[in-house]
Design a protein around this motif. Structure first.
Motif, mmCIF file in Angstrom:
data_model
loop_
_atom_site.group_PDB
_atom_site.id
_atom_site.type_symbol
_atom_site.label_atom_id
_atom_site.label_comp_id
_atom_site.label_asym_id
_atom_site.label_seq_id
_atom_site.Cartn_x
_atom_site.Cartn_y
_atom_site.Cartn_z
ATOM 1 N N LYS A 16 4.165 -0.957 -14.227
ATOM 2 C CA LYS A 16 5.588 0.103 -14.487
ATOM 3 C C LYS A 16 4.956 -0.408 -16.499
ATOM 4 N N THR A 17 4.251 0.974 -16.178
ATOM 5 C CA THR A 17 3.548 1.048 -18.330
ATOM 6 C C THR A 17 4.367 1.905 -19.013
ATOM 7 N N ASP A 18 4.410 1.875 -19.733
ATOM 8 C CA ASP A 18 4.964 3.546 -21.286
ATOM 9 C C ASP A 18 5.042 4.045 -20.454
ATOM 10 N N PHE A 21 5.321 5.227 -14.329
ATOM 11 C CA PHE A 21 4.721 3.659 -13.114
ATOM 12 C C PHE A 21 2.965 4.447 -12.626
ATOM 13 N N VAL A 22 2.627 3.550 -12.330
ATOM 14 C CA VAL A 22 1.121 3.291 -11.500
ATOM 15 C C VAL A 22 1.188 3.163 -10.293
ATOM 16 N N ARG A 23 1.221 3.575 -9.510
ATOM 17 C CA ARG A 23 1.675 4.050 -7.862
ATOM 18 C C ARG A 23 -0.386 3.339 -8.098
ATOM 19 N N GLY A 42 -14.355 0.920 -1.823
ATOM 20 C CA GLY A 42 -14.198 2.206 -2.084
ATOM 21 C C GLY A 42 -14.138 2.027 -3.905
ATOM 22 N N GLU A 43 -13.843 3.619 -4.891
ATOM 23 C CA GLU A 43 -14.941 3.497 -6.842
ATOM 24 C C GLU A 43 -13.346 2.982 -6.555
ATOM 25 N N SER A 44 -14.164 2.410 -8.454
ATOM 26 C CA SER A 44 -13.101 1.797 -9.475
ATOM 27 C C SER A 44 -11.939 2.478 -9.852
ATOM 28 N N GLY A 45 -10.283 1.860 -9.542
ATOM 29 C CA GLY A 45 -9.144 1.776 -9.988
ATOM 30 C C GLY A 45 -8.610 2.364 -8.184
ATOM 31 N N SER A 46 -9.347 2.237 -7.160
ATOM 32 C CA SER A 46 -8.786 2.749 -6.084
ATOM 33 C C SER A 46 -7.573 1.421 -5.428
ATOM 34 N N GLY A 47 -7.727 0.608 -5.530
ATOM 35 C CA GLY A 47 -6.418 -0.889 -5.367
ATOM 36 C C GLY A 47 -7.419 -1.718 -4.750
ATOM 37 N N LYS A 48 -8.032 -2.260 -4.692
ATOM 38 C CA LYS A 48 -8.896 -3.162 -4.154
ATOM 39 C C LYS A 48 -8.444 -4.367 -4.949
ATOM 40 N N SER A 49 -8.726 -4.821 -6.347
ATOM 41 C CA SER A 49 -7.978 -6.013 -7.211
ATOM 42 C C SER A 49 -6.979 -6.172 -6.971
ATOM 43 N N VAL A 50 -6.072 -4.856 -6.934
ATOM 44 C CA VAL A 50 -3.884 -5.063 -7.045
ATOM 45 C C VAL A 50 -4.126 -5.953 -5.860
ATOM 46 N N THR A 51 -4.509 -5.243 -4.260
ATOM 47 C CA THR A 51 -4.066 -5.838 -2.791
ATOM 48 C C THR A 51 -4.568 -7.446 -3.050
ATOM 49 N N LEU A 59 0.068 -11.263 -9.129
ATOM 50 C CA LEU A 59 -0.307 -10.280 -9.747
ATOM 51 C C LEU A 59 0.589 -10.232 -11.077
ATOM 52 N N ALA A 60 -0.032 -9.359 -12.019
ATOM 53 C CA ALA A 60 0.389 -9.355 -13.048
ATOM 54 C C ALA A 60 1.614 -9.212 -14.056
ATOM 55 N N ASN A 61 2.217 -9.305 -14.608
ATOM 56 C CA ASN A 61 3.527 -9.585 -14.928
ATOM 57 C C ASN A 61 4.480 -8.084 -14.844
ATOM 58 N N ASN A 62 3.960 -6.666 -15.003
ATOM 59 C CA ASN A 62 4.417 -5.985 -15.042
ATOM 60 C C ASN A 62 4.360 -5.126 -13.851
ATOM 61 N N ALA A 63 4.207 -5.552 -12.761
ATOM 62 C CA ALA A 63 3.606 -5.504 -10.499
ATOM 63 C C ALA A 63 5.370 -5.302 -10.246
HETATM 64 N N1 LIG Z 1 -0.994 -4.244 -15.120
HETATM 65 C C1 LIG Z 1 -1.235 -3.659 -14.543
HETATM 66 N N2 LIG Z 1 -0.562 -2.341 -15.094
HETATM 67 C C2 LIG Z 1 -0.802 -1.132 -15.132
HETATM 68 N N3 LIG Z 1 -1.796 -0.521 -14.457
HETATM 69 C C3 LIG Z 1 -2.913 -1.420 -13.748
HETATM 70 C C4 LIG Z 1 -2.554 -3.037 -14.100
HETATM 71 N N4 LIG Z 1 -3.114 -3.639 -12.848
HETATM 72 C C5 LIG Z 1 -4.211 -1.983 -12.240
HETATM 73 N N5 LIG Z 1 -4.127 -1.128 -12.959
HETATM 74 C C6 LIG Z 1 -4.170 0.307 -12.675
HETATM 75 O O1 LIG Z 1 -3.891 0.032 -10.791
HETATM 76 C C7 LIG Z 1 -4.365 1.116 -10.426
HETATM 77 C C8 LIG Z 1 -5.681 -0.193 -9.288
HETATM 78 O O2 LIG Z 1 -6.439 -0.943 -10.324
HETATM 79 P P1 LIG Z 1 -7.832 -2.478 -8.907
HETATM 80 O O3 LIG Z 1 -7.860 -3.087 -10.055
HETATM 81 O O4 LIG Z 1 -7.024 -2.510 -7.860
HETATM 82 O O5 LIG Z 1 -8.489 -1.321 -8.858
HETATM 83 P P2 LIG Z 1 -10.022 -1.837 -8.070
HETATM 84 O O6 LIG Z 1 -10.271 -0.778 -6.926
HETATM 85 O O7 LIG Z 1 -10.351 -3.603 -7.969
HETATM 86 O O8 LIG Z 1 -11.525 -1.363 -8.699
HETATM 87 P P3 LIG Z 1 -12.593 -1.647 -9.000
HETATM 88 O O9 LIG Z 1 -14.059 -1.582 -8.700
HETATM 89 O O10 LIG Z 1 -12.290 -0.855 -11.223
HETATM 90 O O11 LIG Z 1 -12.048 -3.141 -10.007
HETATM 91 C C9 LIG Z 1 -5.594 1.124 -11.203
HETATM 92 O O12 LIG Z 1 -5.502 2.679 -11.615
HETATM 93 C C10 LIG Z 1 -5.480 0.563 -12.371
HETATM 94 O O13 LIG Z 1 -5.480 1.359 -13.884
#
Ligand SMILES: Nc1ncnc2c1ncn2[C@@H]1O[C@H](COP(=O)(O)OP(=O)(O)OP(=O)(O)O)[C@@H](O)[C@H]1O
Ligand SMILES: [Mg+2]
Length: 497
Positions: A16-18, A21-23, A42-51, A59-63
């Motif tokens: 949840k962001t201002d 929703f970031v999917r 996968g490239e930056s931002g693909s969702g690897k770290s979130v997974t 996960l961050a509080n806004n997840a």
């Molecule tokens: N706390 C957050 N609030 C809002 N958006 C977030 C938050 N954490 C991650 N995101 C968004 O979620 C998406 C996935 O992020 P993630 O960190 O999983 O990418 P990644 O694949 O690990 O990339 P990288 O290779 O740069 O580490 C991105 O668009 C990122 O901006």
């Protein structure tokens, strides 16, 4: 078939962001087999770290976890209680991050940081008791947390519907009939929410007393068992001591020293069976520091993080993860911050530990070179989805998704060292992820259908799947880019020589 140690199913996570929703993760499923390394690329931002953070429960509080499950040892990590998660996180699943400095405390000596986790649970008797009641304790706590999660989900749904309705009621163009209908639907969702609330309360009333009394009963039994165990230890100790003291009383002068040594040993053994002492924790730390390749561990034990090089710091972080003897290791770009030679050493170390400790690994990277060195299987992620997965050979020698082709085209060539073809365009805005195949906008292979309909996974072979319409029987036959095909031919030729 290999045992699955971790199963991620239909995971959907948004932030949840201002701006909206970031999917970040959109219906990701994969599993991890015992003893394997699964690379997520996968490239930056693909969702690897979130997974990976979802697996670790950090996960961050806004997840918002909108959907899915993460099954470990029969439990859904997304539903277990906080206490249970603590037990699993760190102990059973360890994690190594990109930047070792951020996971170390700069003002605490390395040795203390390694022994900390061990010493927190130093009372062996207490641990034994905890182990004996764990099944009943987990059942009790998980029931409460699942009940609470179900309640919060229902509440959130109702609140959202209420808020949407309130916004709509402010619209001026609304006819009386329309606003009556909206009010009616809010009433209906309130009723639905209240019904769920009642149902959950009834469930608590029905099941909680039995779970509570089972736990109470088990605690009582465990307490008695631990008491017996403890008094047996104590009796054995007392018997040994009195025998030794008796023999000391009758011993010759020359034997006294030997008996004293034995007395000290018996005492130490007794204490070791009750507690993990500082000395014991240090011994284990030094052992693990040696295992992860830190030279002169005795001396290094007393130093601060800044006195270590980047590579050595990453070894320390690995050592800390290992003290709990985990089954699964999640590595999130653990070598990205290191230079190439050090990177290779750390990768070797992780491979060695994986073999020797029979660890299962999830290894996250954006570097296909690293994938080739580490992976048994590969999952390729793009815009919050897995677009292709298969064995490391499938992905390198028989790739099917245009995004996998693009990734492969962009690895620097081993011979010429130049990057062959950069991926055109930029990653999509994850607040409004593209419909259909998210990569279509950047792909010269995109067809009309790619822009509207999401491709399902098409089976390539038993363990190889790709989500691209190109694999549909009616799709025109398209070959992978020449660059990739030629490189595969060269590599195949090379490996046959
Ligand atoms: N706390 C957050 N609030 C809002 N958006 C977030 C938050 N954490 C991650 N995101 C968004 O979620 C998406 C996935 O992020 P993630 O960190 O999983 O990418 P990644 O694949 O690990 O990339 P990288 O290779 O740069 O580490 C991105 O668009 C990122 O901006
Ligand atoms: Mg990341």
């Amino acid at each position: 078939m290999a045992k699955k140690v971790l199963e991620v199913k239909d995971l959907k996570i948004s932030f949840k962001t201002d701006n909206g929703f970031v999917r970040a993760v959109r219906n990701v499923s994969f599993d991890l087999e015992e003893g394997e390394t699964l690379c997520v690329v996968g490239e930056s931002g693909s969702g690897k770290s979130v997974t990976s953070k979802a697996i670790m429960g950090i996960l961050a509080n806004n997840a918002i976890v909108e959907n899915g499950s993460i099954i470990y040892e029969g439990e859904n990590l997304l539903e277990v209680s906080e206490e249970e998660f603590h037990r699993i996180r760190g102990k059973k699943i360890g994690m190594i991050f990109q930047d070792p400095l951020s996971s170390l405390n700069p003002i605490v000596k390395i040795g203390k940081q390694i022994t900390e986790a061990t010493l927190v649970n130093s009372c062996k008797i207490k641990k034994l008791f905890q182990e004996k009641i764990v099944i009943q304790l987990v059942a009790y706590r998980n029931f409460i947390s699942q009940n609470k999660i179900a309640y919060l989900k229902a509440l959130a749904k109702y609140e959202e519907e209420k808020a949407t309705a309130k916004k709509r009621l402010k619209e001026e163009s609304l006819s009386e009939a329309e606003s009556a209908a909206i009010k009616e639907s809010v009433r209906a969702s309130k009723m639905a929410y209240l019904a769920i609330k009642l149902k959950l309360k009834a469930e608590r009333k029905e099941k909680l007393p039995a779970l509570k009394s089972a736990l109470k009963k088990r605690k009582k039994e465990a307490k008695a068992e631990v008491k017996v165990y403890r008094s047996t230890l104590k009796a054995e100790y007392a018997a040994k001591i009195s025998t030794l003291k008796a023999s000391k009383a009758n011993a010759k002068e020359s034997d006294i020293e030997k008996i004293d040594q034995e007395l000290a040993l018996v005492k130490k053994e007794y204490i070791d069976s009750l507690y993990i002492t500082k000395a014991e924790a240090k011994r284990r730390a030094i052992e693990i520091m040696t295992e992860v390749g830190i030279p002169m561990p005795e001396r290094r034990f007393k130093q601060y993080p800044f006195q270590f090089s980047g590579g050595m710091r990453q070894r320390i972080v690995i050592a800390i993860a290992l003290t709990a003897d985990p089954d699964i290791l999640i590595c999130d770009e653990p070598t990205t911050a290191l230079d190439v030679t050090i990177q290779a050493q750390i990768l070797d170390l992780i491979n060695k530990l994986k073999r020797e400790r029979k660890l299962s690994c999830v290894f996250i990277t954006h570097d296909l070179g690293v994938v080739a060195n580490m992976a048994d299987r590969v999952a390729v992620m793009y815009a919050g989805k897995i677009v292709e997965y298969g064995s490391v050979n499938d992905i390198f020698y028989n790739p099917k998704h245009p995004y996998t082709w693009a990734l492969l085209s962009s690895i620097p060539d081993v011979d010429s060292k130049e990057r062959l073809e950069a991926i055109p365009g930029t990653p999509p805005d994850m607040i409004y992820p593209p419909a259909g195949d998210a990569f279509a906008l950047r792909s010269k292979y995109a067809m009309g259908i790619d822009f509207n309909h999401e491709p399902p996974f098409f089976k390539v072979s038993d363990n190889h799947y790709a989500a691209t319409w190109l694999l549909h029987p009616d799709a025109p036959k398209v070959e992978m880019p020449k660059i990739v095909a030629e490189r595969i031919e060269r590599t195949k030729g090379g490996s046959q020589q």
